[in-house]
Design a protein around this motif. Sequence first.
Motif, PDB file in Angstrom:
ATOM      1  N   GLN A  45      -1.681   5.459  -9.794  1.00 23.37           N
ATOM      2  CA  GLN A  45      -2.033   7.144  -9.601  1.00 23.37           C
ATOM      3  C   GLN A  45      -2.697   7.854  -8.600  1.00 23.37           C
ATOM      4  O   GLN A  45      -3.600   8.548  -8.419  1.00 23.37           O
ATOM      5  CB  GLN A  45      -2.630   7.978 -10.792  1.00 23.37           C
ATOM      6  N   GLY A  46      -2.326   7.078  -7.472  1.00 26.34           N
ATOM      7  CA  GLY A  46      -2.470   7.435  -5.766  1.00 26.34           C
ATOM      8  C   GLY A  46      -3.793   6.527  -6.070  1.00 26.34           C
ATOM      9  O   GLY A  46      -4.457   7.193  -4.802  1.00 26.34           O
ATOM     10  N   GLU A  47      -4.963   6.243  -6.798  1.00 29.83           N
ATOM     11  CA  GLU A  47      -6.053   5.573  -5.710  1.00 29.83           C
ATOM     12  C   GLU A  47      -5.484   4.412  -5.216  1.00 29.83           C
ATOM     13  O   GLU A  47      -4.316   3.606  -4.328  1.00 29.83           O
ATOM     14  CB  GLU A  47      -6.489   4.545  -7.144  1.00 29.83           C
ATOM     15  N   PRO A  48      -6.430   4.555  -3.595  1.00 24.99           N
ATOM     16  CA  PRO A  48      -6.662   4.358  -2.840  1.00 24.99           C
ATOM     17  C   PRO A  48      -6.967   2.878  -2.507  1.00 24.99           C
ATOM     18  O   PRO A  48      -6.968   1.841  -3.797  1.00 24.99           O
ATOM     19  CB  PRO A  48      -7.638   4.609  -2.307  1.00 24.99           C
ATOM     20  N   GLY A  49      -5.533   1.572  -1.986  1.00 23.39           N
ATOM     21  CA  GLY A  49      -6.180   0.901  -1.506  1.00 23.39           C
ATOM     22  C   GLY A  49      -5.743   0.242  -0.398  1.00 23.39           C
ATOM     23  O   GLY A  49      -5.365   0.971   0.534  1.00 23.39           O
ATOM     24  N   THR A  50      -6.853  -0.749  -0.025  1.00 21.33           N
ATOM     25  CA  THR A  50      -6.177  -1.617   1.358  1.00 21.33           C
ATOM     26  C   THR A  50      -6.223  -3.123   0.826  1.00 21.33           C
ATOM     27  O   THR A  50      -5.595  -3.725   0.401  1.00 21.33           O
ATOM     28  CB  THR A  50      -7.658  -2.174   2.102  1.00 21.33           C
TER      29      THR A  50
ATOM     30  N   ASP B 119      -3.409  -7.644  10.728  1.00 18.82           N
ATOM     31  CA  ASP B 119      -3.116  -6.124  10.482  1.00 18.82           C
ATOM     32  C   ASP B 119      -3.802  -6.195   8.786  1.00 18.82           C
ATOM     33  O   ASP B 119      -4.487  -6.945   8.206  1.00 18.82           O
ATOM     34  CB  ASP B 119      -1.964  -6.962   9.486  1.00 18.82           C
ATOM     35  N   ALA B 120      -3.325  -4.810   8.924  1.00 23.37           N
ATOM     36  CA  ALA B 120      -4.175  -4.063   7.750  1.00 23.37           C
ATOM     37  C   ALA B 120      -3.741  -2.507   8.202  1.00 23.37           C
ATOM     38  O   ALA B 120      -4.281  -2.036   9.050  1.00 23.37           O
ATOM     39  CB  ALA B 120      -6.285  -4.046   8.232  1.00 23.37           C
TER      40      ALA B 120
ATOM     41  N   MET C 189       0.974  -1.354   0.014  1.00 20.36           N
ATOM     42  CA  MET C 189      -0.150   0.562   0.172  1.00 20.36           C
ATOM     43  C   MET C 189       0.811   1.136  -0.015  1.00 20.36           C
ATOM     44  O   MET C 189       0.337   2.506  -0.113  1.00 20.36           O
ATOM     45  CB  MET C 189      -1.203  -0.070   1.016  1.00 20.36           C
ATOM     46  N   GLY C 190       1.772   1.066  -0.499  1.00 19.44           N
ATOM     47  CA  GLY C 190       2.522   2.230  -0.114  1.00 19.44           C
ATOM     48  C   GLY C 190       3.723   2.997   1.278  1.00 19.44           C
ATOM     49  O   GLY C 190       3.197   2.558   1.912  1.00 19.44           O
ATOM     50  N   PRO C 191       4.929   3.587   1.358  1.00 22.35           N
ATOM     51  CA  PRO C 191       5.385   4.038   1.726  1.00 22.35           C
ATOM     52  C   PRO C 191       4.676   5.244   3.491  1.00 22.35           C
ATOM     53  O   PRO C 191       4.980   4.755   3.718  1.00 22.35           O
ATOM     54  CB  PRO C 191       6.328   4.346   1.733  1.00 22.35           C
ATOM     55  N   ARG C 192       3.220   5.262   2.890  1.00 18.86           N
ATOM     56  CA  ARG C 192       2.386   6.420   3.654  1.00 18.86           C
ATOM     57  C   ARG C 192       0.931   5.308   3.426  1.00 18.86           C
ATOM     58  O   ARG C 192       0.274   6.404   4.302  1.00 18.86           O
ATOM     59  CB  ARG C 192       2.317   7.468   3.051  1.00 18.86           C
ATOM     60  N   ALA C 193       1.236   4.425   4.165  1.00 17.55           N
ATOM     61  CA  ALA C 193      -0.281   3.545   4.367  1.00 17.55           C
ATOM     62  C   ALA C 193      -0.283   3.937   5.862  1.00 17.55           C
ATOM     63  O   ALA C 193       1.018   3.495   6.093  1.00 17.55           O
ATOM     64  CB  ALA C 193       0.146   2.509   3.685  1.00 17.55           C
ATOM     65  N   THR C 194      -1.021   3.963   6.404  1.00 18.48           N
ATOM     66  CA  THR C 194      -1.231   3.829   7.762  1.00 18.48           C
ATOM     67  C   THR C 194      -2.189   2.152   8.023  1.00 18.48           C
ATOM     68  O   THR C 194      -2.917   1.695   7.702  1.00 18.48           O
ATOM     69  CB  THR C 194      -1.952   4.741   8.019  1.00 18.48           C
TER      70      THR C 194
END
Length: 210
Positions: free
Chosen positions: A151-156, A142-143, A125-130
């Motif tokens: 293009q920055g589309e959100p994901g989980t 975990d999640a 989910m990328g380095p900025r994922a929370t």
Amino acid sequence: MVRRGRCVPPLLAGCSGGTQIDTGNGKAVALTKAQTQQTLPDSGAMPGWKASSRPAAVEMNKLYRSAVCPIKDNAGCENSRFYATATFRRADGAAGTTFLIVAYDSKQAAHEAYDVLWPYYGRRMGPRATTFSLGPIGEQRDARIGSAGFQGEPGTITQTRVGTTLLWTMTNAADKTKNAVTEDNARDLATMLAGRARQAQNGDTPTAAL
């Protein structure tokens, strides 16, 4: 939201009629290939979604170990028996989701693989994922929510251990301007998959559904 009757009773306090938290004290038997495939949700379990691929389970071999556990020496796939996957697209096309299952030969094998594989899957989910909480499902969970698309589309992504299985849900939005992927959506999907895994290990036909 997962519904009782088609959801598994022990998992979610939102289900009516004598619910209880899933503490992981149920059976932890090694699943057969057929049971692993049945654990995957089908179209009937996913109202509002359309199957992009048929649920399928295969015996774990060198090729699949390399794909599922792309770590040195395929760490995390030791004592794995089967690999299963299914993909769905939301009916309105706003999001897609993928379910993955690795079935191990014992609860201990799944437990040992969990911390090996989460660092790899969690960073998708990328380095900025929370991180966020899935609630009391499975023995380990975990999640993360972040950016899944180019293009920055959100994901989980979620990872859960239920008995002898490791389970993943990966959801991505088709458009970053739409609120098609949320923590609540991810919880519902992970809870359903965990419920189906628990039912299968109890010797029942999985019926948990959204």
